[in-house]
Design a protein around this motif. Structure first.
Motif, mmCIF file in Angstrom:
data_model
loop_
_atom_site.group_PDB
_atom_site.id
_atom_site.type_symbol
_atom_site.label_atom_id
_atom_site.label_comp_id
_atom_site.label_asym_id
_atom_site.label_seq_id
_atom_site.Cartn_x
_atom_site.Cartn_y
_atom_site.Cartn_z
ATOM 1 N N THR A 1 0.951 -1.248 -0.022
ATOM 2 C CA THR A 1 0.050 0.023 0.009
ATOM 3 C C THR A 1 0.899 1.124 -0.118
ATOM 4 N N VAL B 1 -2.959 -1.959 -2.898
ATOM 5 C CA VAL B 1 -3.986 -1.257 -2.378
ATOM 6 C C VAL B 1 -3.659 0.205 -2.113
ATOM 7 N N LEU C 1 -8.953 4.795 1.578
ATOM 8 C CA LEU C 1 -8.392 3.907 0.366
ATOM 9 C C LEU C 1 -9.077 3.811 -0.747
ATOM 10 N N VAL D 1 -5.026 -3.985 4.692
ATOM 11 C CA VAL D 1 -4.380 -2.655 4.585
ATOM 12 C C VAL D 1 -5.341 -1.725 5.556
#
Lengths: 299, 299
Positions: free
Chosen positions: B93, B118, B146, B160
Motif C-alpha cells: 500500500t 491497494v 483507501l 490494509v
C-alpha cells in the motif's frame, strides 16, 4: 493611574483592554457605551465595565481616556458624538485595524480638537467576538501600534502608550500610511483570501464531500475566515487602496505560478515553495526569540 | 497481527505508522528501507523500526504488508524495485497525497502483480518532517482514505484497512479520481496559495518590516507553507489537472472580489465574508461532533 476610562464598544477588543487595566490596578472606573444595551449589560455582569452609560456626555465628562473600539466604519459617527463634550485633559484613542481612514474621519469629526486624538491599533485578536470573548491576557506580549499625529502632545501619546503597557503590550510607532501598507499585506489580504476560498468551496455542487475531507491544514488556513464579516467588510473598504495594490501583486504571483504549473516546471515551483518555507521558518524563529525576550523582560 | 511490515520511507508518515502499530501490539517486526542510511539509523534509535534493510529483496521477502511512504514522484521507482521480489501473500500500500498518478505508476511498475497493490492516503500531517517528527498518535481519530482497484481482493483491502484501524484511523473509500478532485480543493490549493503568499512577501523590498508585524492570523494562514517543498512539488505536479482546475475557479472568485473591492461594494463583499464564516462555522461544528463521537466509540 486612570481615574475614569470610557470605552465605546465593549466587545473582544474593548473588553479585553478593560479587563487588563483592571487587573493591573491601573484604573478606578470603567464606563461602557454602545449600540446595544444587552451587550453593555452583559459586559457589566462579566466585570468588564463598572457601569453602562446611555449618555455620551456623561461618558466623556471627567474621563482621562476614551477608547473607541467599534468597527472602523463607525469611528466618525462615534467621534462626532464625543466632540461637543470633549474637554482639555481627556485623550481619545482607537483600536481600529486601519489608520489613514480613521485619521481622516477623526479630523472631520473633531475639528480643532484633533490634537486630543492619538490613533492606535493593538495587534491581537481571536475569532470570537463580543464581551464574552474578552480575555485579560489578549494583549500580553503583543504589539500595540500607535500612529501619532503631528498635533499630538508627547504627554498625550505617552498616556495612551502607558494604558497599553499596563495591558502587557509592546509599543510600536508607524506613520498611518506605513501602517496601512503593512497590514494590507500581512493581515487584510490573508483575510480576504481565506474568506474567498471558503465561499468558493461552499458554492460548489459537491461542497459537502469537500468539507468532509478538509483537515487540519484547511482549518488553520481558513481560521481567519471565522472573523466578523461586518468588521472585515469595514476594514476591506477602509484600506481599499493599499489592499487593491497587495491583491494585484498576489494575483500576478498566482498567474506566474499557474503558468509554471501548466508547463509542469517542477524545479521553478519547488524554488518558490522552498523560498517560502525558508522565509517563514526564519520569521517564526525571529518572533519566537522576541517573545522569549519579552517574557523574560517582563519578569 | 502482522508478522513483518516493511516501510519504504521512515519519516513522519511511515514512522508514525510504525509507532502506532507497535503500540497496538499489531506487528512483530518492522523493517525500514530508504535512500539515506543516516535516516534509517535514526529511525532505529527512536524505536520506529527494528532494523534497517539495505536489500529490497530481503525487505520484501516474507512481509505481510509493505507501506510506501516516500514523496509521490518516487512511487514508481520504489514499486519497480519491489516488483521482482513480490510473492503472493504480500500486500503493498502507499500513503501518497495523490492517487490517480500513483495508480498509473503502480500499473507500470507492478504489471500483472497490480492486484497486490491497494492505494491509500492517511489524512494527517505536521509541518515537521523526518523520523524525529514521527508521533504515535498522528492518525488517532483521523481519516485514512483507501481507493481500491477493481483487481484488489476484498481480503487484501481489509488487511490494509485493519493496519490503519490499529493506528486509530477511520477508514473511508473513494475512487482515485474523486480523491484527487477533493484534495486539490481542500488541501493542494491551500498549500499552493500559502507558499505563494509567503514567497510574494519575502520578495518585497520592505519584507523585513512586513514580517515584523505579521501576527497570529498570518501564522495560521501560512502554517502549511512550512511543509516540505520537495513533497509538495511532487504533489503539485502529480495532481496537476485537478489543481489547475481548482486554481482557475479560485482565480475567477478573486477577480470578482477584486471588482467588488474596486467599486467599493460593501454589501456584496460582506455577503461573501458572511457566507464563508457561516459555512466554516457549520463545518467546524460538524467535524467537532464527529470527533467527539469517534472518541466515545473508541472507549
Amino acid at each position: 493611574m486612570f481615574k475614569k476610562i470610557s470605552i465605546f464598544g465593549v466587545g473582544l477588543i474593548g473588553g479585553s483592554f478593560a479587563l487588563a487595566l483592571k487587573r493591573a490596578g491601573a484604573v478606578n472606573e470603567v464606563v461602557g457605551v454602545g449600540r446595544r444595551m444587552e451587550t453593555l449589560e452583559r459586559a457589566r455582569q462579566l466585570g468588564i465595565i463598572d457601569h453602562a452609560c446611555s449618555s455620551v456626555e456623561d461618558a466623556v465628562s471627567g474621563a482621562d481616556l476614551i477608547l473607541v473600539a467599534a468597527p472602523v466604519a463607525q469611528t466618525e459617527t462615534i467621534l462626532a458624538s464625543i466632540a461637543p463634550h470633549l474637554r482639555p485633559g481627556t485623550v481619545v484613542t482607537d483600536a481600529g485595524s486601519t489608520k489613514s481612514d480613521v485619521v481622516e474621519a477623526a479630523r472631520m469629526a473633531l475639528g480643532p480638537k484633533i490634537a486630543q486624538f492619538v490613533p492606535g491599533h493593538p495587534i491581537a485578536g481571536r475569532e470570537q467576538n463580543g464581551p464574552d470573548a474578552a480575555i485579560v491576557d489578549l494583549y500580553a506580549g503583543k504589539k500595540a501600534v500607535l500612529t501619532p499625529l503631528p498635533e499630538n502632545s508627547a504627554e498625550d501619546v505617552e498616556k495612551v502608550a502607558s494604558a497599553w503597557k499596563h495591558c502587557g503590550a509592546i509599543i510600536h510607532r508607524l506613520s498611518a500610511e506605513e501602517h496601512d501598507k503593512v497590514f494590507a499585506a500581512v493581515s487584510h489580504l490573508p483575510h480576504l483570501l481565506a474568506y474567498a476560498l471558503v465561499d468558493d468551496i461552499a458554492h460548489k455542487p459537491h461542497a459537502g464531500l469537500l468539507f468532509q475531507y478538509a483537515a487540519s491544514g484547511f482549518r488553520d488556513f481558513t481560521r481567519i475566515a471565522g472573523s466578523s464579516p461586518e468588521m472585515w467588510r469595514d476594514i476591506t473598504l477602509a484600506n481599499q487602496p493599499a489592499l487593491l495594490s497587495e491583491l494585484d501583486s498576489y494575483l500576478e504571483q498566482l498567474a506566474s505560478l499557474r503558468a509554471l504549473l501548466a508547463e509542469r516546471n517542477g524545479s521553478a515551483i519547488e524554488a518558490i515553495y522552498a523560498n517560502a518555507q525558508r522565509a517563514r521558518h526564519q520569521w517564526i524563529t525571529t518572533i519566537e526569540a522576541a517573545e522569549k525576550q519579552n517574557t523574560q523582560g517582563g519578569d
